[in-house]
Design an enzyme around this catalytic site. Structure first.
Site: not given
Ligand code: GNR
Ligand code: NI
Length: 188
Positions: A46, A51, A113-114, A155-156, A159
């Site tokens: 995601g 980001q 998270c990236l 999670h997204e 952000h």
């Molecule tokens: O790549 C991602 N893996 C992930 C694993 C578990 C819960 C959420 C994520 S999202 C993350 C990519 C990212 O940072 N998205 O904002």
């Molecule tokens: Ni993230």
């Protein structure tokens, strides 16, 4: 198409509250294309626009889950330990997303998270949600979600409010994660 640089902690831009999309135009389509290319290259499941430094309420998700029908492909590297099953691609676009009636039931997931590279921690979130969002044409969609899709969308959406998964941890755990990240950066 372009792979865009991903912003990492402690960049203050990650704390921005993103603004709603009002114009469903070609610029938006270009942003979404670049976000997919950036997410697949990372690789991640995601990505939120902030980001890549764009404070708009735009998300892309592709869970890229292994195809249960397919057999593992032999990579030629004996016992390399990786899962070589082909994945199912399911690219999804969420513009101005909202969460409706989150369940009381919670689920735990080891999130990453990236923007907090190579760090993982368990986060608790509602297990089931109903989501509403716009597509690239501005049309409204609604869908019930659970499992990894529900976790990833939440999670997204965090952000978009300037919140990272580490903000859900205790201060001690958050500091441990950030220390490990700094150590890793110094070693690299
Ligand atoms: O790549 C991602 N893996 C992930 C694993 C578990 C819960 C959420 C994520 S999202 C993350 C990519 C990212 O940072 N998205 O904002
Ligand atoms: Ni993230």
């Amino acid at each position: 198409m372009a792979i865009l640089p991903i912003i990492e902690v402690p960049d203050p831009r990650l704390k921005t509250v993103s603004t709603r999309v009002e114009k469903f135009d070609d610029e938006l389509k270009q942003l979404v294309e670049d976000m997919f290319e950036t997410m697949y290259a990372a690789p991640g499941i995601g990505l939120a626009a902030i980001q890549v430094g764009v404070p708009k309420r735009v998300l892309v998700i592709d869970l890229q889950e292994p195809d249960p029908e397919a057999k593992a492909e032999d990579c030629g590297d004996e016992g390399c330990g990786h899962d070589h099953r082909p994945v199912i691609n399911d690219p999804r676009i969420f513009i101005n997303p909202e969460i409706l009636d989150p369940s009381d039931e919670q689920s735990l997931y080891n999130e990453g998270c990236l923007s907090v590279p190579d760090q993982y921690a368990e986060v608790e979130r509602p297990a089931q949600i109903r989501a509403r969002w716009h597509d690239l044409d501005g049309k409204v969609h609604e869908e019930d979600m659970d499992g990894l899709m529900a976790t990833c969308l939440q999670h997204e959406m965090d952000h978009l409010e300037g919140i990272l998964f580490i903000d859900h941890l205790s201060r001690l755990k958050r500091q441990m994660v950030l220390k490990k990240l700094n150590k890793m950066r110094k070693a690299a």
